[in-house]
Design a protein around this motif. Structure first.
Motif, PDB file in Angstrom:
ATOM      1  N   ALA A 139     -32.208  11.367  59.440  1.00 54.90           N
ATOM      2  CA  ALA A 139     -32.506  13.335  59.517  1.00 54.90           C
ATOM      3  C   ALA A 139     -31.866  13.703  58.334  1.00 54.90           C
ATOM      4  O   ALA A 139     -32.578  14.870  58.153  1.00 54.90           O
ATOM      5  CB  ALA A 139     -31.599  13.591  60.887  1.00 54.90           C
ATOM      6  N   ALA A 140     -30.909  13.025  57.689  1.00 57.23           N
ATOM      7  CA  ALA A 140     -30.314  13.588  56.661  1.00 57.23           C
ATOM      8  C   ALA A 140     -29.846  12.328  55.782  1.00 57.23           C
ATOM      9  O   ALA A 140     -29.386  11.423  56.373  1.00 57.23           O
ATOM     10  CB  ALA A 140     -29.531  14.825  56.890  1.00 57.23           C
ATOM     11  N   GLU A 157     -30.749  15.364  51.145  1.00 52.52           N
ATOM     12  CA  GLU A 157     -31.952  16.080  51.802  1.00 52.52           C
ATOM     13  C   GLU A 157     -31.887  15.741  53.094  1.00 52.52           C
ATOM     14  O   GLU A 157     -31.254  14.934  53.660  1.00 52.52           O
ATOM     15  CB  GLU A 157     -33.118  15.283  51.178  1.00 52.52           C
ATOM     16  CG  GLU A 157     -33.263  13.898  51.411  1.00 52.52           C
ATOM     17  CD  GLU A 157     -34.624  13.124  50.604  1.00 52.52           C
ATOM     18  OE1 GLU A 157     -35.415  14.152  50.408  1.00 52.52           O
ATOM     19  OE2 GLU A 157     -34.514  11.937  50.756  1.00 52.52           O
ATOM     20  N   THR A 158     -32.492  16.619  53.865  1.00 51.49           N
ATOM     21  CA  THR A 158     -32.704  16.791  55.348  1.00 51.49           C
ATOM     22  C   THR A 158     -34.075  16.889  55.694  1.00 51.49           C
ATOM     23  O   THR A 158     -34.992  17.664  55.113  1.00 51.49           O
ATOM     24  CB  THR A 158     -31.880  17.962  55.808  1.00 51.49           C
ATOM     25  OG1 THR A 158     -30.422  17.974  55.572  1.00 51.49           O
ATOM     26  CG2 THR A 158     -32.070  18.077  57.461  1.00 51.49           C
ATOM     27  N   HIS A 159     -34.573  16.078  56.603  1.00 47.88           N
ATOM     28  CA  HIS A 159     -36.075  16.101  57.000  1.00 47.88           C
ATOM     29  C   HIS A 159     -36.205  17.283  57.551  1.00 47.88           C
ATOM     30  O   HIS A 159     -35.460  17.940  58.395  1.00 47.88           O
ATOM     31  CB  HIS A 159     -36.000  14.743  58.093  1.00 47.88           C
ATOM     32  CG  HIS A 159     -37.465  14.481  58.463  1.00 47.88           C
ATOM     33  ND1 HIS A 159     -38.200  15.416  59.128  1.00 47.88           N
ATOM     34  CD2 HIS A 159     -38.253  13.437  58.081  1.00 47.88           C
ATOM     35  CE1 HIS A 159     -39.137  14.819  59.311  1.00 47.88           C
ATOM     36  NE2 HIS A 159     -39.616  13.966  58.495  1.00 47.88           N
ATOM     37  N   LEU A 167     -26.882  19.641  59.040  1.00 50.33           N
ATOM     38  CA  LEU A 167     -26.897  18.140  58.893  1.00 50.33           C
ATOM     39  C   LEU A 167     -26.469  18.044  57.324  1.00 50.33           C
ATOM     40  O   LEU A 167     -26.060  17.222  56.901  1.00 50.33           O
ATOM     41  CB  LEU A 167     -28.061  17.729  59.327  1.00 50.33           C
ATOM     42  CG  LEU A 167     -28.532  17.604  60.796  1.00 50.33           C
ATOM     43  CD1 LEU A 167     -29.740  16.569  61.101  1.00 50.33           C
ATOM     44  CD2 LEU A 167     -27.317  16.999  61.594  1.00 50.33           C
ATOM     45  N   GLY A 168     -27.129  19.134  56.569  1.00 53.82           N
ATOM     46  CA  GLY A 168     -26.936  18.750  55.067  1.00 53.82           C
ATOM     47  C   GLY A 168     -25.388  19.202  54.764  1.00 53.82           C
ATOM     48  O   GLY A 168     -24.720  18.358  53.778  1.00 53.82           O
ATOM     49  N   ARG A 169     -24.791  19.851  55.531  1.00 53.14           N
ATOM     50  CA  ARG A 169     -23.470  20.417  55.229  1.00 53.14           C
ATOM     51  C   ARG A 169     -22.407  18.928  55.737  1.00 53.14           C
ATOM     52  O   ARG A 169     -21.513  18.685  55.080  1.00 53.14           O
ATOM     53  CB  ARG A 169     -22.829  21.367  56.214  1.00 53.14           C
ATOM     54  CG  ARG A 169     -21.319  21.570  55.999  1.00 53.14           C
ATOM     55  CD  ARG A 169     -20.922  22.996  57.059  1.00 53.14           C
ATOM     56  NE  ARG A 169     -19.370  23.175  56.816  1.00 53.14           N
ATOM     57  CZ  ARG A 169     -19.294  24.247  55.928  1.00 53.14           C
ATOM     58  NH1 ARG A 169     -19.769  24.843  55.208  1.00 53.14           N
ATOM     59  NH2 ARG A 169     -17.874  24.427  55.843  1.00 53.14           N
TER      60      ARG A 169
END
Length: 236
Positions: A139-140, A157-159, A167-169
């Motif tokens: 997912a990321a 990157e996050t999908h 999720l990026g964090r």
């Protein structure tokens, strides 16, 4: 450890970035560095810690095939005015960003939403982080290269299907923690305009503007021409 000026930060960033990408050691040039990537869309990148009109015009006027990039830590408007015909700025301008890896945001993990798990591992001196769903779908993702007191965070990157869930964090904080555990005290990264808000929310600050120029057609233009060719072939 802190960088006192942009050229020092860029020199540290380009070595970590090249290591993260599995590229060759940056080759010193009178104006900066050349990094050989070797992929069709990125044959090599010229990195200019300091850039001026005369240097950019001379560099971009020389013979170069498609897929050669130039990274300059100047406003995009300036780089656009300096590059020779055949070059373009295919992406929105970004930023070189830095942070102290001892900041409070890196002492504890970022909360992970239900249904996801975080994996980190070291491969060839590069720490990788992945957030995955229960079925193993990524997912990321992101990675960091650590060299002494400096860590370069890369490829975060996050999908699209998993965005706006923090999720990026999770990835950025996990990589910052991993780098700090390996002795890094300063983090560097090249951010897109889109990603800047994420990094600022986790304690990163802009150190310099970053503009990218590409020799030849942009990847988006090349993709559009390929779709047109396929469409024309299908209609015949």
């Amino acid at each position: 450890m802190h960088f006192t000026d942009t050229p020092d930060a860029v020199r540290a960033w380009v070595h970590g970035w090249a290591r993260s990408r599995g590229a060759g050691e940056p080759r010193p040039r009178p104006w900066g560095f050349t990094v050989t990537i070797g992929t069709p869309g990125n044959v090599m990148s010229h990195v200019l810690p300091t850039a001026d009109e005369a240097t950019v015009r001379e560099l971009t006027s020389g013979a170069a095939g498609p897929g050669v990039w130039l990274k300059a830590f100047v406003p995009a408007d300036s780089l656009a005015a300096w590059i020779a015909p055949g070059w373009s700025l295919p992406a929105a301008p970004g930023s070189l960003m830095s942070t102290a890896l001892t900041a409070g945001s890196f002492r504890t993990p970022a909360p992970l939403p239900a249904g996801y798990r975080l994996r980190t591992w070291n491969h060839g001196g590069v720490v990788h982080a992945r957030v995955q769903t229960a079925d193993g779908t990524t997912a990321a993702r992101g990675q960091t290269s650590v060299d002494g007191g400096t860590a370069v965070i890369d490829r975060v990157e996050t999908h699209p299907a998993h965005r706006r869930r923090g999720l990026g964090r999770v990835i950025v904080v996990a990589l910052g923690r991993a780098a700090a555990e390996r002795g890094a005290t300063v983090g560097l990264l090249a951010s897109t305009a889109e990603g800047r808000a994420l990094y600022e929310a986790t304690g990163w600050e802009v150190a310099a503007p970053l503009a990218n120029a590409l020799r030849g057609p942009s990847p988006a233009d090349a993709g559009e021409r390929q779709r047109q060719r396929i469409g024309a072939a299908t209609s015949r």
